[in-house]
Design a protein around this motif. Structure first.
Motif, mmCIF file in Angstrom:
data_model
loop_
_atom_site.group_PDB
_atom_site.id
_atom_site.type_symbol
_atom_site.label_atom_id
_atom_site.label_comp_id
_atom_site.label_asym_id
_atom_site.label_seq_id
_atom_site.Cartn_x
_atom_site.Cartn_y
_atom_site.Cartn_z
ATOM 1 N N ASN A 140 0.607 -1.225 0.036
ATOM 2 C CA ASN A 140 0.007 0.103 0.221
ATOM 3 C C ASN A 140 0.757 1.327 0.113
ATOM 4 O O ASN A 140 0.228 2.355 0.159
ATOM 5 C CB ASN A 140 -0.883 0.052 1.052
ATOM 6 C CG ASN A 140 -1.698 -1.232 1.239
ATOM 7 O OD1 ASN A 140 -2.562 -1.277 0.036
ATOM 8 N ND2 ASN A 140 -1.957 -1.840 2.263
ATOM 9 N N ASP A 141 2.227 1.187 0.014
ATOM 10 C CA ASP A 141 3.093 2.161 -0.095
ATOM 11 C C ASP A 141 2.774 3.009 -1.499
ATOM 12 O O ASP A 141 2.993 2.590 -2.392
ATOM 13 C CB ASP A 141 4.371 1.977 0.026
ATOM 14 C CG ASP A 141 5.404 2.712 0.302
ATOM 15 O OD1 ASP A 141 5.272 4.079 -0.320
ATOM 16 O OD2 ASP A 141 6.467 2.718 1.033
ATOM 17 N N GLN A 142 2.378 4.420 -1.299
ATOM 18 C CA GLN A 142 2.212 5.238 -2.452
ATOM 19 C C GLN A 142 3.706 5.277 -3.261
ATOM 20 O O GLN A 142 3.505 5.537 -4.363
ATOM 21 C CB GLN A 142 1.816 6.590 -1.953
ATOM 22 C CG GLN A 142 0.481 6.709 -1.165
ATOM 23 C CD GLN A 142 -0.539 6.358 -2.094
ATOM 24 O OE1 GLN A 142 -0.694 6.572 -3.081
ATOM 25 N NE2 GLN A 142 -1.359 5.364 -1.396
ATOM 26 N N ARG A 143 4.732 5.098 -2.747
ATOM 27 C CA ARG A 143 6.060 5.337 -3.425
ATOM 28 C C ARG A 143 6.167 4.340 -4.347
ATOM 29 O O ARG A 143 6.456 4.398 -5.622
ATOM 30 C CB ARG A 143 7.223 5.645 -2.479
ATOM 31 C CG ARG A 143 7.316 6.693 -1.446
ATOM 32 C CD ARG A 143 8.207 6.592 -0.467
ATOM 33 N NE ARG A 143 8.068 5.334 0.296
ATOM 34 C CZ ARG A 143 8.773 4.902 1.362
ATOM 35 N NH1 ARG A 143 9.949 5.711 1.438
ATOM 36 N NH2 ARG A 143 8.519 3.952 1.942
ATOM 37 N N VAL A 144 5.685 2.910 -3.732
ATOM 38 C CA VAL A 144 5.835 1.506 -4.759
ATOM 39 C C VAL A 144 4.854 1.720 -5.786
ATOM 40 O O VAL A 144 5.163 1.597 -6.858
ATOM 41 C CB VAL A 144 5.586 0.529 -3.821
ATOM 42 C CG1 VAL A 144 5.720 -0.756 -4.638
ATOM 43 C CG2 VAL A 144 6.862 0.482 -2.699
ATOM 44 N N PHE A 145 3.641 2.211 -5.362
ATOM 45 C CA PHE A 145 2.704 2.328 -6.544
ATOM 46 C C PHE A 145 3.037 3.254 -7.530
ATOM 47 O O PHE A 145 2.858 2.903 -8.709
ATOM 48 C CB PHE A 145 1.299 2.795 -6.024
ATOM 49 C CG PHE A 145 0.261 3.050 -7.018
ATOM 50 C CD1 PHE A 145 -0.470 1.881 -7.172
ATOM 51 C CD2 PHE A 145 -0.016 4.083 -7.481
ATOM 52 C CE1 PHE A 145 -1.563 1.683 -8.148
ATOM 53 C CE2 PHE A 145 -1.118 3.985 -8.608
ATOM 54 C CZ PHE A 145 -1.691 2.880 -8.948
ATOM 55 N N GLY A 146 3.755 4.317 -7.240
ATOM 56 C CA GLY A 146 3.846 5.300 -8.264
ATOM 57 C C GLY A 146 5.147 4.772 -9.113
ATOM 58 O O GLY A 146 5.244 5.010 -10.324
ATOM 59 N N LEU A 147 6.247 4.316 -8.608
ATOM 60 C CA LEU A 147 7.327 3.639 -9.112
ATOM 61 C C LEU A 147 6.727 2.673 -10.250
ATOM 62 O O LEU A 147 7.203 2.597 -11.402
ATOM 63 C CB LEU A 147 8.512 3.223 -8.563
ATOM 64 C CG LEU A 147 9.332 4.094 -7.426
ATOM 65 C CD1 LEU A 147 10.129 3.492 -6.721
ATOM 66 C CD2 LEU A 147 9.946 5.007 -8.747
ATOM 67 N N THR A 148 5.971 1.574 -9.640
ATOM 68 C CA THR A 148 5.650 0.602 -10.221
ATOM 69 C C THR A 148 4.675 1.352 -11.644
ATOM 70 O O THR A 148 4.811 0.778 -12.667
ATOM 71 C CB THR A 148 4.626 -0.266 -9.854
ATOM 72 O OG1 THR A 148 5.394 -0.733 -8.437
ATOM 73 C CG2 THR A 148 3.958 -1.279 -10.410
ATOM 74 N N ALA A 149 3.720 2.036 -11.438
ATOM 75 C CA ALA A 149 3.000 2.538 -12.531
ATOM 76 C C ALA A 149 3.677 3.393 -13.414
ATOM 77 O O ALA A 149 3.663 3.164 -14.574
ATOM 78 C CB ALA A 149 1.705 3.470 -11.863
ATOM 79 N N GLN A 205 2.154 12.199 -3.672
ATOM 80 C CA GLN A 205 3.407 11.476 -3.609
ATOM 81 C C GLN A 205 3.351 10.213 -4.752
ATOM 82 O O GLN A 205 4.535 10.216 -5.143
ATOM 83 C CB GLN A 205 3.341 10.716 -2.169
ATOM 84 C CG GLN A 205 4.781 10.158 -1.955
ATOM 85 C CD GLN A 205 4.717 9.459 -0.425
ATOM 86 O OE1 GLN A 205 3.751 8.970 -0.115
ATOM 87 N NE2 GLN A 205 6.059 9.633 0.177
ATOM 88 N N ALA A 206 2.437 9.501 -4.779
ATOM 89 C CA ALA A 206 2.456 8.599 -5.966
ATOM 90 C C ALA A 206 2.516 9.153 -7.418
ATOM 91 O O ALA A 206 3.469 8.483 -8.184
ATOM 92 C CB ALA A 206 1.252 7.705 -6.049
ATOM 93 N N GLY A 207 2.026 10.342 -7.617
ATOM 94 C CA GLY A 207 2.344 11.030 -8.919
ATOM 95 C C GLY A 207 3.587 11.475 -9.029
ATOM 96 O O GLY A 207 4.265 11.230 -10.137
#
Length: 231
Positions: free
Chosen positions: A175-184, A202-204
């Motif tokens: 659920n880490d926003q950083r991980v989601f952003g990098l993955t996306a 942050q994800a952006g």
């Protein structure tokens, strides 16, 4: 006059389709109902109903929307700038993750396609699929692929990532926003970045960084892999 009318119509159609996609996304709140994918489907539907082809759309207004992909990608620097301090502290882990993702994306898809009997042209056109469409087209043209196919692969790949990234990471309890952003950003490029921006600033920001670094790394690696006859 007819050309001006068609150009205005297709530009307004693209904008209206995206606005409709945003409205649907706010109502449905599901990754599959993301605005870019819905906009693409709406435009395709209108073209089919009006018996117009893609070339006509691009010639009469669609090309303007395609040109705006460049400035839109540059605009990803805005959320990136707002998270500069945080990103600077984690620069090395981020770069390592993005480079690993870029290498994996550049090698895996072409090798799988070739193993399944895909033509050499398709392999070359798919190699840069994980970067933004304009960059993918330029890289593909350089190594002898078909830029139009590269654009299709980049768009379809980004759309798939926008749909599955959140459910997959949720299943993995990430659920880490950083991980989601990098993955996306690495896997879905512009589509993924748009999805990340809608999730959190942050994800952006992390997605924007991933898109930029991935484009640079892919632009360097794909021609090198091609010169080594890996594709």
């Amino acid at each position: 006059m007819d050309r001006l009318f068609l150009a205005a119509f297709y530009i307004l159609l693209s904008i209206a389709a995206f606005a409709f996609g945003k409205a649907v996304n706010r109502w449905v709140r599901h990754p599959a109902a993301n605005a870019p994918t819905i906009a693409i489907l709406v435009v395709i539907g209108v073209l089919l109903l009006s018996r117009q082809n893609y070339a006509a759309y691009m010639h009469h207004g669609g090309g303007v929307i395609a040109w705006l992909l460049g400035p839109a990608t540059v605009a990803l620097g805005i959320p990136l700038a707002r998270q500069t301090k945080t990103l600077t502290k984690e620069a090395w882990p981020i770069c390592a993750a993005v480079v690993a993702g870029a290498v994996s994306a550049a090698i895996s898809a072409p090798l799988i396609l070739r193993a399944l009997g895909g033509s050499h042209i398709l392999v070359l056109s798919m190699a840069p699929k994980a970067v933004t469409t304009p960059v993918a087209m330029q890289i593909t043209a350089r190594i002898g692929g078909v830029p139009a196919l590269a654009a299709v692969f980049a768009i379809v790949g980004g759309a798939i990532v926008a749909v599955i990234a959140e459910p997959v990471l949720s299943k993995l309890r990430i659920n880490d926003q950083r991980v989601f952003g990098l993955t996306a950003g690495v896997a879905g490029s512009g589509f993924g970045a748009a999805q990340a921006l809608s999730r959190s600033p942050q994800a952006g920001a992390y997605a924007a960084l991933a898109v930029g670094v991935n484009a640079i790394v892919t632009a360097i690696l794909v021609p090198i892999f091609w010169s080594w006859n890996l594709f």
